[in-house]
Design a protein around this motif. Sequence first.
Motif, PDB file in Angstrom:
ATOM      1  N   GLU A  99       0.853  -1.192   0.000  1.00 44.30           N
ATOM      2  CA  GLU A  99       0.000   0.000   0.000  1.00 44.30           C
ATOM      3  C   GLU A  99       0.889   1.242   0.000  1.00 44.30           C
ATOM      4  N   VAL A 100       0.777   2.038  -1.048  1.00 48.32           N
ATOM      5  CA  VAL A 100       1.633   3.210  -1.215  1.00 48.32           C
ATOM      6  C   VAL A 100       1.228   4.303  -0.232  1.00 48.32           C
ATOM      7  N   THR A 101       2.218   4.818   0.499  1.00 50.89           N
ATOM      8  CA  THR A 101       1.972   5.921   1.429  1.00 50.89           C
ATOM      9  C   THR A 101       2.694   7.196   1.024  1.00 50.89           C
ATOM     10  N   GLY A 102       3.622   7.101   0.071  1.00 53.44           N
ATOM     11  CA  GLY A 102       4.334   8.292  -0.365  1.00 53.44           C
ATOM     12  C   GLY A 102       5.049   8.067  -1.679  1.00 53.44           C
ATOM     13  N   VAL A 103       5.018   9.081  -2.551  1.00 53.12           N
ATOM     14  CA  VAL A 103       5.716   9.033  -3.837  1.00 53.12           C
ATOM     15  C   VAL A 103       6.427  10.363  -4.043  1.00 53.12           C
ATOM     16  N   VAL A 104       7.719  10.304  -4.379  1.00 53.80           N
ATOM     17  CA  VAL A 104       8.495  11.500  -4.711  1.00 53.80           C
ATOM     18  C   VAL A 104       9.108  11.286  -6.087  1.00 53.80           C
ATOM     19  N   ALA A 105       8.852  12.217  -6.994  1.00 50.26           N
ATOM     20  CA  ALA A 105       9.423  12.159  -8.339  1.00 50.26           C
ATOM     21  C   ALA A 105      10.270  13.408  -8.537  1.00 50.26           C
ATOM     22  N   ASP A 106      11.598  13.256  -8.420  1.00 48.98           N
ATOM     23  CA  ASP A 106      12.480  14.418  -8.485  1.00 48.98           C
ATOM     24  C   ASP A 106      13.914  13.945  -8.664  1.00 48.98           C
ATOM     25  N   GLY A 107      14.732  14.782  -9.284  1.00 43.33           N
ATOM     26  CA  GLY A 107      16.154  14.501  -9.387  1.00 43.33           C
ATOM     27  C   GLY A 107      16.499  13.265 -10.184  1.00 43.33           C
ATOM     28  N   GLY A 108      15.659  12.922 -11.164  1.00 42.48           N
ATOM     29  CA  GLY A 108      15.932  11.753 -11.980  1.00 42.48           C
ATOM     30  C   GLY A 108      15.604  10.430 -11.313  1.00 42.48           C
ATOM     31  N   VAL A 109      14.858  10.497 -10.216  1.00 42.54           N
ATOM     32  CA  VAL A 109      14.549   9.295  -9.433  1.00 42.54           C
ATOM     33  C   VAL A 109      13.069   9.294  -9.069  1.00 42.54           C
ATOM     34  N   ILE A 110      12.496   8.104  -8.962  1.00 40.37           N
ATOM     35  CA  ILE A 110      11.165   7.928  -8.374  1.00 40.37           C
ATOM     36  C   ILE A 110      11.342   7.157  -7.075  1.00 40.37           C
ATOM     37  N   GLU A 111      10.919   7.759  -5.977  1.00 41.35           N
ATOM     38  CA  GLU A 111      11.010   7.128  -4.665  1.00 41.35           C
ATOM     39  C   GLU A 111       9.607   6.776  -4.178  1.00 41.35           C
ATOM     40  N   VAL A 112       9.490   5.611  -3.565  1.00 40.43           N
ATOM     41  CA  VAL A 112       8.186   5.139  -3.098  1.00 40.43           C
ATOM     42  C   VAL A 112       8.320   4.600  -1.680  1.00 40.43           C
ATOM     43  N   ARG A 198      -2.216  13.642  -9.394  1.00 41.40           N
ATOM     44  CA  ARG A 198      -1.258  13.970 -10.455  1.00 41.40           C
ATOM     45  C   ARG A 198       0.113  14.221  -9.837  1.00 41.40           C
ATOM     46  N   PHE A 199       1.073  13.387 -10.193  1.00 42.02           N
ATOM     47  CA  PHE A 199       2.434  13.525  -9.690  1.00 42.02           C
ATOM     48  C   PHE A 199       3.253  14.420 -10.626  1.00 42.02           C
ATOM     49  N   PRO A 200       4.319  15.041 -10.101  1.00 42.18           N
ATOM     50  CA  PRO A 200       5.173  15.878 -10.953  1.00 42.18           C
ATOM     51  C   PRO A 200       5.835  15.057 -12.061  1.00 42.18           C
ATOM     52  N   ALA A 201       6.019  15.700 -13.198  1.00 51.71           N
ATOM     53  CA  ALA A 201       6.702  15.057 -14.322  1.00 51.71           C
ATOM     54  C   ALA A 201       8.186  15.406 -14.293  1.00 51.71           C
ATOM     55  N   GLN A 202       9.007  14.469 -14.749  1.00 48.93           N
ATOM     56  CA  GLN A 202      10.422  14.706 -14.976  1.00 48.93           C
ATOM     57  C   GLN A 202      10.705  14.449 -16.456  1.00 48.93           C
ATOM     58  N   HIS A 203      11.880  14.855 -16.904  1.00 42.37           N
ATOM     59  CA  HIS A 203      12.211  14.685 -18.312  1.00 42.37           C
ATOM     60  C   HIS A 203      13.584  14.046 -18.482  1.00 42.37           C
ATOM     61  N   VAL A 204      13.649  13.156 -19.450  1.00 42.10           N
ATOM     62  CA  VAL A 204      14.920  12.615 -19.932  1.00 42.10           C
ATOM     63  C   VAL A 204      14.968  12.972 -21.411  1.00 42.10           C
ATOM     64  N   GLY A 205      15.661  14.063 -21.738  1.00 38.41           N
ATOM     65  CA  GLY A 205      15.608  14.574 -23.102  1.00 38.41           C
ATOM     66  C   GLY A 205      14.187  14.991 -23.432  1.00 38.41           C
ATOM     67  N   ARG A 210       6.282  10.365 -15.840  1.00 40.01           N
ATOM     68  CA  ARG A 210       5.359  10.747 -14.767  1.00 40.01           C
ATOM     69  C   ARG A 210       4.733   9.498 -14.126  1.00 40.01           C
ATOM     70  N   PRO A 211       4.857   9.352 -12.797  1.00 38.64           N
ATOM     71  CA  PRO A 211       4.109   8.284 -12.116  1.00 38.64           C
ATOM     72  C   PRO A 211       2.611   8.595 -12.161  1.00 38.64           C
ATOM     73  N   TYR A 212       1.798   7.552 -12.116  1.00 36.61           N
ATOM     74  CA  TYR A 212       0.346   7.754 -12.091  1.00 36.61           C
ATOM     75  C   TYR A 212      -0.314   6.505 -11.522  1.00 36.61           C
ATOM     76  N   TYR A 213      -1.573   6.659 -11.124  1.00 34.24           N
ATOM     77  CA  TYR A 213      -2.354   5.513 -10.672  1.00 34.24           C
ATOM     78  C   TYR A 213      -3.212   4.997 -11.821  1.00 34.24           C
ATOM     79  N   THR A 214      -3.251   3.684 -11.972  1.00 32.44           N
ATOM     80  CA  THR A 214      -4.041   3.062 -13.026  1.00 32.44           C
ATOM     81  C   THR A 214      -5.513   3.003 -12.621  1.00 32.44           C
ATOM     82  N   ASP A 215      -6.336   2.442 -13.498  1.00 32.51           N
ATOM     83  CA  ASP A 215      -7.763   2.292 -13.193  1.00 32.51           C
ATOM     84  C   ASP A 215      -7.990   1.406 -11.973  1.00 32.51           C
ATOM     85  N   SER A 216      -7.040   0.502 -11.691  1.00 39.66           N
ATOM     86  CA  SER A 216      -7.162  -0.382 -10.526  1.00 39.66           C
ATOM     87  C   SER A 216      -6.380   0.151  -9.325  1.00 39.66           C
ATOM     88  N   ASP A 217      -5.962   1.427  -9.379  1.00 38.63           N
ATOM     89  CA  ASP A 217      -5.236   2.102  -8.298  1.00 38.63           C
ATOM     90  C   ASP A 217      -3.835   1.550  -8.070  1.00 38.63           C
TER      91      ASP A 217
END
Length: 230
Positions: A99-112, A198-205, A210-217
């Motif tokens: 069960e996800v309690t936190g998501v960080v998308a920054d600095g070229g990394v996704i942390e969960v 809606r989580f923050p987007a990062q870019h590689v070129g 962008r992380p997101y939740y699917t229809d099944s969460d």
Amino acid sequence: MRDDDTLRIEWPEPADDTEVVLRHAETGEERSGTDLTGLRAGIWLASHRGEPLATDDPGFSLDDLIAYAGTPRDREIRAFRTSAGILALTVREVEPYVEVTGVVADGGVIEVEGLVAYGAPYEGAARLVAVPRKGAEPVSGPATFGGRRFGGSVLIEPMADGQARKRVFWDLHAEVDGVRLPLAARLDDVAEKKAKVRFPAQHVGQIRVRPYYTDSDSLAVALSVEEEAA
């Protein structure tokens, strides 16, 4: 796996719990009493002495659900109040996940961060694994389990490397001892997370990640090639 749930009702005045009847909304099957052992999946409506059992309790407590999910089990039972104000239960089969309690998308990394739900606790090193739905090999990063608690990270650049299609999706899992547990957010009462969270987007070129939740969460990552500005 536990299957010993009991329905606990706080009555405004003394009442006999054995007079509670649960009726399966689809099949019409009836069960008397508050022992929920062996209830089949589906919606069950409660009545008392032949009348629908009204309640003013919405039946939702995130803290209680997190504690409930801390016990290994293969089915989940939740009490809720219908739109007509009647006590009902929903029963569904479950499998262990994080069960996800936190998501960080920054600095070229996704942390969960998250908590093991409906499964046994783990200790020690693990991996956060991103699994593509098509094509490429999985990408993983370091993670740890401390009992129910999970924390891990994964670099986004290897996910974007060599992307040929305009849009690619990756599903996230916690992996330990050869077992992959999906990452998801299913204990809260937020419906339609895919549209609302809606989580923050990062870019590689030119690739937006962008992380997101699917229809099944479940927690996933979308990689989209952006068109160059004219």
